[in-house]
Design a protein around this motif. Structure first.
Motif, mmCIF file in Angstrom:
data_model
loop_
_atom_site.group_PDB
_atom_site.id
_atom_site.type_symbol
_atom_site.label_atom_id
_atom_site.label_comp_id
_atom_site.label_asym_id
_atom_site.label_seq_id
_atom_site.Cartn_x
_atom_site.Cartn_y
_atom_site.Cartn_z
ATOM 1 N N ASN A 23 20.566 -48.614 57.319
ATOM 2 C CA ASN A 23 21.123 -49.545 56.336
ATOM 3 C C ASN A 23 22.543 -49.194 55.922
ATOM 4 O OD1 ASN A 23 19.161 -51.760 55.413
ATOM 5 N ND2 ASN A 23 17.882 -49.949 55.702
ATOM 6 N N LYS A 24 23.007 -48.009 56.311
ATOM 7 C CA LYS A 24 24.393 -47.606 56.057
ATOM 8 C C LYS A 24 25.246 -47.778 57.312
ATOM 9 C CE LYS A 24 23.385 -44.478 52.276
ATOM 10 N NZ LYS A 24 23.284 -43.080 51.844
ATOM 11 N N GLY A 25 24.720 -48.495 58.317
ATOM 12 C CA GLY A 25 25.497 -48.818 59.495
ATOM 13 C C GLY A 25 25.311 -47.903 60.691
ATOM 14 N N LYS A 64 33.042 -34.930 57.107
ATOM 15 C CA LYS A 64 31.724 -34.930 56.464
ATOM 16 C C LYS A 64 30.913 -36.055 57.103
ATOM 17 C CE LYS A 64 32.934 -31.735 53.566
ATOM 18 N NZ LYS A 64 32.744 -30.391 54.015
ATOM 19 N N LEU A 65 30.090 -35.720 58.068
ATOM 20 C CA LEU A 65 29.394 -36.720 58.870
ATOM 21 C C LEU A 65 28.457 -37.601 58.039
ATOM 22 C CD1 LEU A 65 28.601 -34.520 61.984
ATOM 23 C CD2 LEU A 65 30.523 -36.083 61.626
ATOM 24 N N GLY A 66 27.775 -37.045 57.078
ATOM 25 C CA GLY A 66 26.855 -37.829 56.261
ATOM 26 C C GLY A 66 27.554 -38.780 55.319
ATOM 27 N N ALA A 67 28.840 -38.570 55.069
ATOM 28 C CA ALA A 67 29.595 -39.423 54.146
ATOM 29 C C ALA A 67 30.152 -40.656 54.843
ATOM 30 C CB ALA A 67 30.732 -38.631 53.513
ATOM 31 N N GLN A 68 30.033 -40.709 56.153
ATOM 32 C CA GLN A 68 30.605 -41.840 56.915
ATOM 33 C C GLN A 68 29.767 -43.083 56.766
ATOM 34 O OE1 GLN A 68 33.599 -41.726 58.357
ATOM 35 N NE2 GLN A 68 33.715 -39.679 57.568
ATOM 36 N N LYS A 126 27.557 -43.779 64.893
ATOM 37 C CA LYS A 126 28.249 -44.811 64.129
ATOM 38 C C LYS A 126 29.735 -44.774 64.476
ATOM 39 C CE LYS A 126 28.907 -46.111 59.279
ATOM 40 N NZ LYS A 126 28.627 -45.713 57.901
ATOM 41 N N ASP A 127 30.347 -45.944 64.583
ATOM 42 C CA ASP A 127 31.801 -46.028 64.687
ATOM 43 C C ASP A 127 32.359 -45.956 63.275
ATOM 44 O OD1 ASP A 127 32.188 -46.297 67.480
ATOM 45 O OD2 ASP A 127 31.527 -48.371 67.370
ATOM 46 N N ALA A 128 33.322 -45.084 63.070
ATOM 47 C CA ALA A 128 33.901 -44.899 61.739
ATOM 48 C C ALA A 128 35.423 -44.813 61.869
ATOM 49 C CB ALA A 128 33.356 -43.633 61.094
ATOM 50 N N CYS A 184 10.856 -41.382 57.762
ATOM 51 C CA CYS A 184 11.102 -42.818 57.962
ATOM 52 C C CYS A 184 12.129 -43.330 56.955
ATOM 53 C CB CYS A 184 9.808 -43.603 57.851
ATOM 54 S SG CYS A 184 8.630 -43.211 59.155
ATOM 55 N N HIS A 185 12.047 -42.881 55.710
ATOM 56 C CA HIS A 185 13.018 -43.294 54.690
ATOM 57 C C HIS A 185 14.424 -42.787 55.033
ATOM 58 C CE1 HIS A 185 10.421 -45.285 51.810
ATOM 59 N NE2 HIS A 185 9.540 -44.327 52.000
ATOM 60 N N LYS A 186 14.521 -41.564 55.546
ATOM 61 C CA LYS A 186 15.821 -40.994 55.910
ATOM 62 C C LYS A 186 16.473 -41.818 57.023
ATOM 63 C CE LYS A 186 16.492 -36.470 55.928
ATOM 64 N NZ LYS A 186 16.532 -35.044 56.324
ATOM 65 N N VAL A 187 15.688 -42.169 58.050
ATOM 66 C CA VAL A 187 16.217 -42.967 59.155
ATOM 67 C C VAL A 187 16.545 -44.378 58.673
ATOM 68 C CG1 VAL A 187 15.701 -43.953 61.431
ATOM 69 C CG2 VAL A 187 15.032 -41.591 60.905
ATOM 70 N N THR A 188 15.680 -44.979 57.873
ATOM 71 C CA THR A 188 15.926 -46.326 57.346
ATOM 72 C C THR A 188 17.196 -46.362 56.507
ATOM 73 O OG1 THR A 188 13.567 -46.852 57.376
ATOM 74 C CG2 THR A 188 14.950 -48.184 55.928
ATOM 75 N N ASP A 189 17.401 -45.345 55.690
ATOM 76 C CA ASP A 189 18.618 -45.263 54.877
ATOM 77 C C ASP A 189 19.853 -45.221 55.773
ATOM 78 O OD1 ASP A 189 20.094 -44.899 52.366
ATOM 79 O OD2 ASP A 189 20.399 -42.838 53.054
#
Length: 67
Positions: free
Chosen positions: A24-26, A63-67, A52-54, A16-21
């Motif tokens: 909150n990052k868009g 780097k997908l997690g850095a977007q 996500k649109d980036a 849940c924290h991973k998805v919430t984070d």
């Protein structure tokens, strides 16, 4: 560019924290969450796709997690 990630984790509050984070990052939820039993580890695992649109142009080096 549109970016896709699949988040997974054991079925604990960490998932849940991973998805919430990510939210909150868009990132936005994509589809429904999944659950499966991990026989080897003996635990339930959850998964959720996010998109996500980036800015920029996609390449395999993105780097997908850095977007």
């Amino acid at each position: 560019m549109k970016v896709y990630r699949f988040l997974s984790e054991e079925d604990t509050s960490a998932f849940c924290h991973k998805v919430t984070d990510a939210l909150n990052k868009g990132w936005e939820l994509y589809g429904t969450p999944t659950q499966t039993w991990d026989h080897k580890a003996g635990v339930m695992r959850c998964g959720q796709a996010v998109i996500k649109d980036a800015p920029g142009t996609y390449s395999p080096d993105t780097k997908l997690g850095a977007q």
